[in-house]
Every structure is written in structure tokens, then in C-alpha cells.
Scaffold this motif. Sequence first.
Motif, PDB file in Angstrom:
ATOM      1  N   THR A   1       2.614   8.754   3.782  1.00 13.31           N
ATOM      2  CA  THR A   1       3.890   8.189   4.227  1.00 13.31           C
ATOM      3  C   THR A   1       4.905   9.168   4.566  1.00 13.31           C
ATOM      4  O   THR A   1       4.689  10.686   4.000  1.00 13.31           O
ATOM      5  CB  THR A   1       4.309   7.413   3.252  1.00 13.31           C
ATOM      6  OG1 THR A   1       4.917   8.109   1.988  1.00 13.31           O
ATOM      7  CG2 THR A   1       3.487   6.270   2.608  1.00 13.31           C
TER       8      THR A   1
ATOM      9  N   LEU B   1      -2.041  11.535   0.051  1.00 16.08           N
ATOM     10  CA  LEU B   1      -3.025  11.621  -1.053  1.00 16.08           C
ATOM     11  C   LEU B   1      -3.618  12.770  -0.930  1.00 16.08           C
ATOM     12  O   LEU B   1      -4.057  13.473  -0.116  1.00 16.08           O
ATOM     13  CB  LEU B   1      -3.884  10.419  -0.817  1.00 16.08           C
ATOM     14  CG  LEU B   1      -3.269   8.872  -1.136  1.00 16.08           C
ATOM     15  CD1 LEU B   1      -4.251   7.745  -0.841  1.00 16.08           C
ATOM     16  CD2 LEU B   1      -2.555   8.904  -2.538  1.00 16.08           C
TER      17      LEU B   1
ATOM     18  N   VAL C   1      -3.032   6.910   3.720  1.00 18.65           N
ATOM     19  CA  VAL C   1      -3.267   8.230   2.809  1.00 18.65           C
ATOM     20  C   VAL C   1      -1.989   9.064   2.824  1.00 18.65           C
ATOM     21  O   VAL C   1      -2.065  10.093   2.262  1.00 18.65           O
ATOM     22  CB  VAL C   1      -4.577   9.064   3.573  1.00 18.65           C
ATOM     23  CG1 VAL C   1      -5.960   8.181   3.377  1.00 18.65           C
ATOM     24  CG2 VAL C   1      -4.003   9.466   5.142  1.00 18.65           C
TER      25      VAL C   1
ATOM     26  N   ALA D   1       0.761  -1.137   0.097  1.00 19.53           N
ATOM     27  CA  ALA D   1       0.039   0.135   0.166  1.00 19.53           C
ATOM     28  C   ALA D   1       0.925   1.340   0.005  1.00 19.53           C
ATOM     29  O   ALA D   1       0.651   2.305  -0.695  1.00 19.53           O
ATOM     30  CB  ALA D   1      -1.007  -0.006   1.118  1.00 19.53           C
TER      31      ALA D   1
ATOM     32  N   GLU E   1      -2.950   6.931   8.176  1.00 20.26           N
ATOM     33  CA  GLU E   1      -4.106   6.126   8.034  1.00 20.26           C
ATOM     34  C   GLU E   1      -5.313   7.043   8.280  1.00 20.26           C
ATOM     35  O   GLU E   1      -5.299   7.786   9.291  1.00 20.26           O
ATOM     36  CB  GLU E   1      -4.085   4.928   8.959  1.00 20.26           C
ATOM     37  CG  GLU E   1      -3.514   3.869   8.479  1.00 20.26           C
ATOM     38  CD  GLU E   1      -3.753   2.481   9.697  1.00 20.26           C
ATOM     39  OE1 GLU E   1      -4.871   2.629  10.513  1.00 20.26           O
ATOM     40  OE2 GLU E   1      -2.925   1.664   9.718  1.00 20.26           O
TER      41      GLU E   1
ATOM     42  N   TYR F   1       4.748  12.033   1.549  1.00 15.56           N
ATOM     43  CA  TYR F   1       3.494  12.095   0.431  1.00 15.56           C
ATOM     44  C   TYR F   1       2.293  11.921   1.200  1.00 15.56           C
ATOM     45  O   TYR F   1       2.077  11.155   1.909  1.00 15.56           O
ATOM     46  CB  TYR F   1       3.741  11.140  -0.668  1.00 15.56           C
ATOM     47  CG  TYR F   1       5.135  11.182  -1.513  1.00 15.56           C
ATOM     48  CD1 TYR F   1       5.065  12.293  -2.115  1.00 15.56           C
ATOM     49  CD2 TYR F   1       5.908  10.260  -1.413  1.00 15.56           C
ATOM     50  CE1 TYR F   1       6.424  12.338  -3.166  1.00 15.56           C
ATOM     51  CE2 TYR F   1       7.279  10.461  -2.032  1.00 15.56           C
ATOM     52  CZ  TYR F   1       7.269  11.439  -2.953  1.00 15.56           C
ATOM     53  OH  TYR F   1       8.409  11.344  -3.924  1.00 15.56           O
TER      54      TYR F   1
ATOM     55  N   GLN G   1       1.406   6.572  -6.936  1.00 11.68           N
ATOM     56  CA  GLN G   1       0.290   7.492  -7.237  1.00 11.68           C
ATOM     57  C   GLN G   1       0.370   8.849  -6.999  1.00 11.68           C
ATOM     58  O   GLN G   1       0.247   9.631  -7.967  1.00 11.68           O
ATOM     59  CB  GLN G   1      -1.063   7.107  -6.431  1.00 11.68           C
ATOM     60  CG  GLN G   1      -2.275   7.665  -6.702  1.00 11.68           C
ATOM     61  CD  GLN G   1      -3.427   7.390  -5.543  1.00 11.68           C
ATOM     62  OE1 GLN G   1      -3.372   6.238  -5.029  1.00 11.68           O
ATOM     63  NE2 GLN G   1      -4.497   8.441  -5.551  1.00 11.68           N
TER      64      GLN G   1
ATOM     65  N   LEU H   1       0.827   4.016  -2.926  1.00  3.12           N
ATOM     66  CA  LEU H   1       0.605   5.303  -2.696  1.00  3.12           C
ATOM     67  C   LEU H   1       1.652   6.328  -3.014  1.00  3.12           C
ATOM     68  O   LEU H   1       1.174   7.485  -3.838  1.00  3.12           O
ATOM     69  CB  LEU H   1       0.502   5.673  -1.189  1.00  3.12           C
ATOM     70  CG  LEU H   1       0.017   6.888  -0.437  1.00  3.12           C
ATOM     71  CD1 LEU H   1      -0.632   6.765   1.009  1.00  3.12           C
ATOM     72  CD2 LEU H   1       1.283   7.676  -0.316  1.00  3.12           C
TER      73      LEU H   1
END
Length: 172
Positions: free
Chosen positions: A75, A96, A73, A24, A67, A94, A31, A28
Motif C-alpha cells: 500500500t 509484505l 502485497v 485487505a 497486487e 508498506y 501485519q 496488510l
Amino acid sequence: MPIAHHSTFGPYLIRSWQPGDRAAAVALIAQVLQEYGLTCEPSDSDRDAREVEACYWQIGGEFWVVEADGALVGTAGYRPTERGDRAVELRKMYLLPQARGQGLGRHLLSTLEAAIQQRGFNEIWLETASVLKAAVGLYEASGYEPASGVETARCDRVYRKPLPPASPASTA
């Protein structure tokens, strides 16, 4: 085993990365890079997101995830670097899109800085790309000074922030 971190900011849980987070976290990061037209390099500059144990834990760094409702969401991590005396490099910070614009990035950065300072490090280095305008603004507003020595192909900016020594009360 790394130092365990666990904190919250509003609805977000900030905690130490665990091996079950590997896929994950890598997805992320890829993305967010893609969102800004930047290339993810899983066998080069982004290898550390896959190999957290070797690239952070085993050399005295930390890697955290953010999280919301059980899903990652964000890092962020840091690890020692040879760029300076008792220096660390801030890496992989980063978020999201749904986690942006709420002060989470500023909180995450200040929480990382406090952890770094408490561990006795003297300065923080980071590399970023000009296209990441919000990140550049955050770093500059948080006292990071432009430096030189870009080492990552997709980055065009280097910043450095000296840290005051941790006060005895904060290390107790």
C-alpha cells in the motif's frame, strides 16, 4: 472520484485503491506493523487506511495498492498537509516481506513522487520509525532530509523533500 493510477513493476500491478480493497489493505498494514513490533491504531493514526474516501480522495490525495497474482502485497498513499506550502504527506507505504528486496519500494516511491510533482505540489513530508531500517535508508537515499515535528506516537523520525516545479512537458 480520485485520479486513476495503473502501472506495473515486474510481476506487480500498482493501482488505485478501490472500496473492495479496504479489509485487505487494513490487514496488510497491521501485519507489517506487527512484524516490526509497532502498534496498529485503527481508530487513530491508521484510521486513514479504513477511511480512504474521506482521508485521501475527498481532500485531493491518492491511495494505491500493489497486487501480485490478485492478492495485495503493498500500500502507499499521499494527501495534502498543512506542514508546508503546497505540501503532501506520504503515508502507509508498506510492503509484505515477499515483495521486498526487488526494487519495488524504490519504484513505488519514485512513481508516487512523479504523481505528486505532476499535481503541482512543492514538497513531500513523511513520518517513519527507526526500526524500519530499509524504509529509512530508502528515504535518505532518495533525497529526504531530516526534519522535526513527529505527530504519530509510533514514529520517531520526520523527513521532508522539496520538489522542483513540474516541467511544462510533464504536465501536458
